[in-house]
Design an enzyme around this catalytic site. Structure first.
Site, PDB file in Angstrom:
ATOM      1  N   TYR A  48      32.040  40.407  37.856  1.00 38.27           N
ATOM      2  CA  TYR A  48      33.282  40.766  37.187  1.00 38.27           C
ATOM      3  C   TYR A  48      34.458  40.240  37.995  1.00 38.27           C
ATOM      4  CZ  TYR A  48      36.979  43.537  35.033  1.00 38.27           C
ATOM      5  OH  TYR A  48      38.131  43.921  34.393  1.00 38.27           O
ATOM      6  N   ASP A  62      49.324  45.616  40.088  1.00 43.97           N
ATOM      7  CA  ASP A  62      48.656  45.244  38.847  1.00 43.97           C
ATOM      8  C   ASP A  62      49.520  45.670  37.653  1.00 43.97           C
ATOM      9  OD1 ASP A  62      46.769  44.457  36.976  1.00 43.97           O
ATOM     10  OD2 ASP A  62      45.604  46.310  37.154  1.00 43.97           O
ATOM     11  N   ASP A  89      39.016  39.575  33.478  1.00 49.34           N
ATOM     12  CA  ASP A  89      40.092  40.418  32.964  1.00 49.34           C
ATOM     13  C   ASP A  89      41.258  39.521  32.552  1.00 49.34           C
ATOM     14  OD1 ASP A  89      42.180  42.199  32.576  1.00 49.34           O
ATOM     15  OD2 ASP A  89      41.990  43.187  34.520  1.00 49.34           O
ATOM     16  N   ASP A  91      43.955  40.663  30.894  1.00 47.09           N
ATOM     17  CA  ASP A  91      45.108  41.531  30.649  1.00 47.09           C
ATOM     18  C   ASP A  91      45.400  41.628  29.144  1.00 47.09           C
ATOM     19  OD1 ASP A  91      45.351  42.161  33.300  1.00 47.09           O
ATOM     20  OD2 ASP A  91      46.950  40.748  33.711  1.00 47.09           O
ATOM     21  N   HIS A 116      38.067  40.072  28.536  1.00 46.53           N
ATOM     22  CA  HIS A 116      38.534  41.204  27.729  1.00 46.53           C
ATOM     23  C   HIS A 116      40.052  41.173  27.614  1.00 46.53           C
ATOM     24  CE1 HIS A 116      39.684  43.707  31.256  1.00 46.53           C
ATOM     25  NE2 HIS A 116      38.501  43.445  31.773  1.00 46.53           N
ATOM     26  N   GLU A 118      43.300  43.537  26.338  1.00 46.23           N
ATOM     27  CA  GLU A 118      43.619  44.959  26.185  1.00 46.23           C
ATOM     28  C   GLU A 118      44.782  45.190  25.222  1.00 46.23           C
ATOM     29  OE1 GLU A 118      46.189  45.959  30.148  1.00 46.23           O
ATOM     30  OE2 GLU A 118      44.200  45.076  30.415  1.00 46.23           O
ATOM     31  N   CYS A 126      47.949  49.462  35.620  1.00 46.40           N
ATOM     32  CA  CYS A 126      46.544  49.709  35.904  1.00 46.40           C
ATOM     33  C   CYS A 126      46.020  50.755  34.927  1.00 46.40           C
ATOM     34  CB  CYS A 126      46.383  50.199  37.343  1.00 46.40           C
ATOM     35  SG  CYS A 126      44.722  50.797  37.728  1.00 46.40           S
ATOM     36  N   ARG A 161      39.485  45.666  25.013  1.00 43.54           N
ATOM     37  CA  ARG A 161      39.694  46.871  25.822  1.00 43.54           C
ATOM     38  C   ARG A 161      40.780  47.712  25.164  1.00 43.54           C
ATOM     39  NH1 ARG A 161      41.961  47.110  32.096  1.00 43.54           N
ATOM     40  NH2 ARG A 161      43.560  48.678  31.635  1.00 43.54           N
ATOM     41  N   GLU A 191      38.720  52.237  28.110  1.00 41.65           N
ATOM     42  CA  GLU A 191      39.214  52.494  29.465  1.00 41.65           C
ATOM     43  C   GLU A 191      39.495  53.976  29.690  1.00 41.65           C
ATOM     44  OE1 GLU A 191      39.146  51.973  32.392  1.00 41.65           O
ATOM     45  OE2 GLU A 191      40.673  50.542  33.019  1.00 41.65           O
ATOM     46  N   ASN A 213      33.842  51.379  33.138  1.00 45.60           N
ATOM     47  CA  ASN A 213      34.570  50.985  34.342  1.00 45.60           C
ATOM     48  C   ASN A 213      34.438  52.091  35.381  1.00 45.60           C
ATOM     49  OD1 ASN A 213      36.356  50.113  36.287  1.00 45.60           O
ATOM     50  ND2 ASN A 213      38.196  50.345  35.029  1.00 45.60           N
TER      51      ASN A 213
END
Length: 299
Positions: A48, A62, A89, A91, A116, A118, A126, A161, A191, A213
Site C-alpha cells: 500500500y 496530510d 492513495d 486522495d 482509491h 475519496e 486525514c 473511499r 473509512e 484501514n
C-alpha cells in the site's frame, strides 16, 4: 535487478484474480521502495502507498498539499521494485472529474495496480481526524465514473473511499457505498469504521471487495487479520505503521547518540550491511556489470 520481473498489466491481472477468490489480502504500507521489497520478501500479498506517508515524508501534513506528480512519482518508484501489486492513495483525484480521469491514466502509467478516490472536500484531512467534510453524493459519483471511464486497462482497480461514516453515521456510509458501486467502483474503502459490526454491515450491503484501514491511533480498533477475515473484509492495510516504527527507531538512535556519543549499544537493532546488500540484490548488479565487460572490442 533494476525492475520488477512482472509487467504492470500482468500484476493487475493477477491481483484481480486473487481478489476474486475472496481471501483476505494483506497490504502493509511501504514508505519507500526498499521497504516495499522487504514487504514482498516477508510474504505479504501486496503493498500500500499512503498519501499520509508521502506527505509526512515531504514534511507536510496530510491535507491535500501533495501533487499528482509527486504521488505518481513515488508510486512508480515503489511499483517498479516489487513483483507485488501496489494500491495507491489518490486522495480526491486532484481536482474535478476531468482531473480524476487524468489521475487514473497517470497512475496506470506509473505501474500501480489500483487507486482509491475519496469523497472528501478539498482541502482534505486525514481520515481519522475530526473536522472532515464530504462532497454531495452527485459529486462523489462523478469522480468514480470519471475514474472508471478513463482507465485503459480494465484490470486497473478503481476503489471508492467514503469518509461519510464519521459525519453522518453508518447508515449514510452504507447508502453511499451502494451508490459508489452502482457508479462503477470495483471495491469500497469505508473509512473510520469503529467496530467489526460496522465492517460487516458494509460487507452485507455491497457485492464488491471491501478494505479495512488498520491505522494506529485512529478511530478504528486495531482488529486482527483473523477478525477482519471473519466479517468478510478482502483487503487490510496498515498505511503508516512501518514509517512510525522507523521514525520511532530513528528518534531513539539519535537520543542514544546524544547521550552516549556513539551507537554501539544499538548495533543489534540495526539492519546489517549484509542484509541490506542482499535485499537490494547487490550481487546481481555486480554479476551483470561483470558480464557486460567480459568482451574485448579489439577482436
Amino acid at each position: 535487478m533494476l525492475n520488477s520481473t512482472i509487467a504492470p498489466h500482468e500484476k493487475r491481472r493477477l491481483f484481480r484474480e486473487r481478489l476474486a477468490t475472496g481471501e483476505l489480502l494483506r497490504f502493509p504500507g511501504a514508505f519507500n521502495p526498499l521497504s516495499a521489497r522487504l514487504i514482498e520478501r516477508k510474504g505479504f500479498e501486496g503493498v500500500y502507498i499512503s498519501g499520509a506517508v508521502l506527505s509526512a515524508d515531504l514534511g507536510l501534513p496530510d491535507i491535500g498539499l501533495t501533487t499528482l506528480t509527486e504521488v505518481a512519482s513515488r508510486g512508480a518508484q515503489i511499483a517498479r521494485t516489487t513483483d507485488l501489486p501496489a494500491l495507491i492513495d489518490a486522495d480526491t483525484g486532484f481536482g474535478e472529474p476531468m482531473n480524476v480521469a487524468r489521475t487514473i491514466q497517470t497512475l496506470e502509467d506509473a505501474g500501480v495496480a489500483g487507486a482509491h478516490i475519496e469523497d472528501q472536500i478539498n482541502p482534505k484531512r486525514c481520515g481519522h481526524l475530526d473536522g472532515k467534510a464530504v462532497v454531495d453524493e452527485a459529486t462523489a459519483l462523478k469522480r468514480i465514473r470519471a475514474a472508471v471511464e478513463a482507465r485503459r486497462d480494465p484490470n486497473f482497480l478503481v476503489m471508492a473511499r467514503t469518509d461519510i461514516r464519521a459525519i453522518d453515521g453508518l447508515d449514510a456510509a452504507v447508502d453511499r457505498a451502494k451508490a459508489l458501486v452502482d457508479a462503477g467502483a470495483d471495491a469500497i474503502f469505508p473509512e473510520a469504521m469503529r467496530t467489526l459490526e460496522e465492517f460487516e454491515a458494509v460487507r452485507a450491503a455491497v457485492d464488491v471487495p471491501i478494505l479495512a484501514n488498520m491505522t494506529e491511533f485512529g478511530k478504528s480498533d486495531l482488529f486482527s487479520v483473523d477478525q477482519l477475515r471473519d466479517v468478510g473484509v478482502n483487503i487490510v492495510i496498515w498505511p503508516v505503521s512501518l514509517l512510525r516504527m522507523a521514525m520511532g527507531a530513528a528518534e531513539r538512535a539519535l537520543d542514544t547518540l546524544l547521550g552516549e556519543g556513539h551507537l554501539t549499544s544499538k548495533l543489534g537493532e540495526m539492519q546489517h550491511r549484509a542484509d541490506l546488500y542482499d535485499l537490494i540484490d547487490y550481487e546481481g548488479y555486480s554479476a551483470f556489470d561483470e558480464g557486460i565487460f567480459t568482451f574485448d572490442v579489439r577482436k
